[in-house]
Design a protein around this motif. Sequence first.
Motif, PDB file in Angstrom:
ATOM      1  N   THR A   1       0.827  -1.224   0.093  1.00  5.03           N
ATOM      2  CA  THR A   1      -0.079  -0.066   0.173  1.00  5.03           C
ATOM      3  C   THR A   1       0.831   1.478  -0.090  1.00  5.03           C
ATOM      4  O   THR A   1       0.528   2.351  -0.975  1.00  5.03           O
ATOM      5  CB  THR A   1      -0.893  -0.020   1.171  1.00  5.03           C
ATOM      6  N   PRO A   2       1.835   1.392   0.768  1.00  2.00           N
ATOM      7  CA  PRO A   2       2.731   2.553   0.907  1.00  2.00           C
ATOM      8  C   PRO A   2       3.396   2.760  -0.593  1.00  2.00           C
ATOM      9  O   PRO A   2       3.501   3.944  -0.873  1.00  2.00           O
ATOM     10  CB  PRO A   2       3.734   2.717   2.169  1.00  2.00           C
ATOM     11  N   LEU A   3       4.085   1.636  -1.198  1.00  3.41           N
ATOM     12  CA  LEU A   3       4.560   1.717  -2.240  1.00  3.41           C
ATOM     13  C   LEU A   3       3.761   2.220  -3.292  1.00  3.41           C
ATOM     14  O   LEU A   3       4.163   3.165  -4.180  1.00  3.41           O
ATOM     15  CB  LEU A   3       5.060   0.412  -2.853  1.00  3.41           C
ATOM     16  N   VAL A   4       2.560   1.763  -3.692  1.00  4.55           N
ATOM     17  CA  VAL A   4       1.499   2.363  -4.441  1.00  4.55           C
ATOM     18  C   VAL A   4       1.341   3.588  -4.520  1.00  4.55           C
ATOM     19  O   VAL A   4       0.864   4.614  -5.505  1.00  4.55           O
ATOM     20  CB  VAL A   4       0.256   1.250  -4.603  1.00  4.55           C
TER      21      VAL A   4
ATOM     22  N   GLU B   1       3.643  10.670  -7.267  1.00  8.32           N
ATOM     23  CA  GLU B   1       4.219  11.403  -8.451  1.00  8.32           C
ATOM     24  C   GLU B   1       3.290  11.592  -9.607  1.00  8.32           C
ATOM     25  O   GLU B   1       3.773  12.432 -10.437  1.00  8.32           O
ATOM     26  CB  GLU B   1       5.125  10.110  -8.796  1.00  8.32           C
ATOM     27  N   GLY B   2       2.173  11.070  -9.654  1.00  6.84           N
ATOM     28  CA  GLY B   2       1.236  11.289 -10.853  1.00  6.84           C
ATOM     29  C   GLY B   2       0.413  10.262 -11.043  1.00  6.84           C
ATOM     30  O   GLY B   2       0.517   9.032 -10.513  1.00  6.84           O
ATOM     31  N   ASP B   3      -0.831  10.585 -11.742  1.00  3.00           N
ATOM     32  CA  ASP B   3      -1.632   9.361 -12.128  1.00  3.00           C
ATOM     33  C   ASP B   3      -0.799   8.516 -12.851  1.00  3.00           C
ATOM     34  O   ASP B   3       0.153   8.626 -13.752  1.00  3.00           O
ATOM     35  CB  ASP B   3      -2.741  10.069 -13.186  1.00  3.00           C
ATOM     36  N   SER B   4      -1.132   7.122 -12.701  1.00  2.00           N
ATOM     37  CA  SER B   4      -0.558   6.061 -13.328  1.00  2.00           C
ATOM     38  C   SER B   4      -1.770   4.806 -13.678  1.00  2.00           C
ATOM     39  O   SER B   4      -2.701   5.085 -13.120  1.00  2.00           O
ATOM     40  CB  SER B   4       0.539   5.592 -12.578  1.00  2.00           C
ATOM     41  N   TYR B   5      -1.269   3.939 -14.325  1.00  2.00           N
ATOM     42  CA  TYR B   5      -2.034   2.803 -14.479  1.00  2.00           C
ATOM     43  C   TYR B   5      -1.115   1.426 -14.080  1.00  2.00           C
ATOM     44  O   TYR B   5      -0.115   1.638 -13.787  1.00  2.00           O
ATOM     45  CB  TYR B   5      -2.416   2.696 -16.162  1.00  2.00           C
TER      46      TYR B   5
END
Length: 117
Positions: free
Chosen positions: A13-16, A22-26
Amino acid sequence: MDIDKDLVAASATPLVLAILSEGDSYGYAIIKRVGEVSGGELHWTDGMVYPLLHRLERRGLVEAVWGLSETGRRRKYYRLTPAGVEHLARQRRQWQLVDKAMRGVWLMVADPASQPG
């Protein structure tokens, strides 16, 4: 290195959340970023990241929006919510405390002469 599954689960969870800060991602980009920030040591799969993203979404820590990839294909992007930003800050403080404690213990184990007493 083969990382214990409990440690991987605790840090997921903290990694994600940190990656999304850093910004939106997929999903696939998050998997690649985990590999990058771990120096290639952590190898996540779709089967790990997508259920986690869905749990974080249900908890209101991230939100998903549909967008288009560079090729024009529909892709679901994830972003932090204000609650996700707050949760990440709490998690960061907790991990820093755990890191400090572990470093202290490892230092004592590495140099028993440094122990008081």
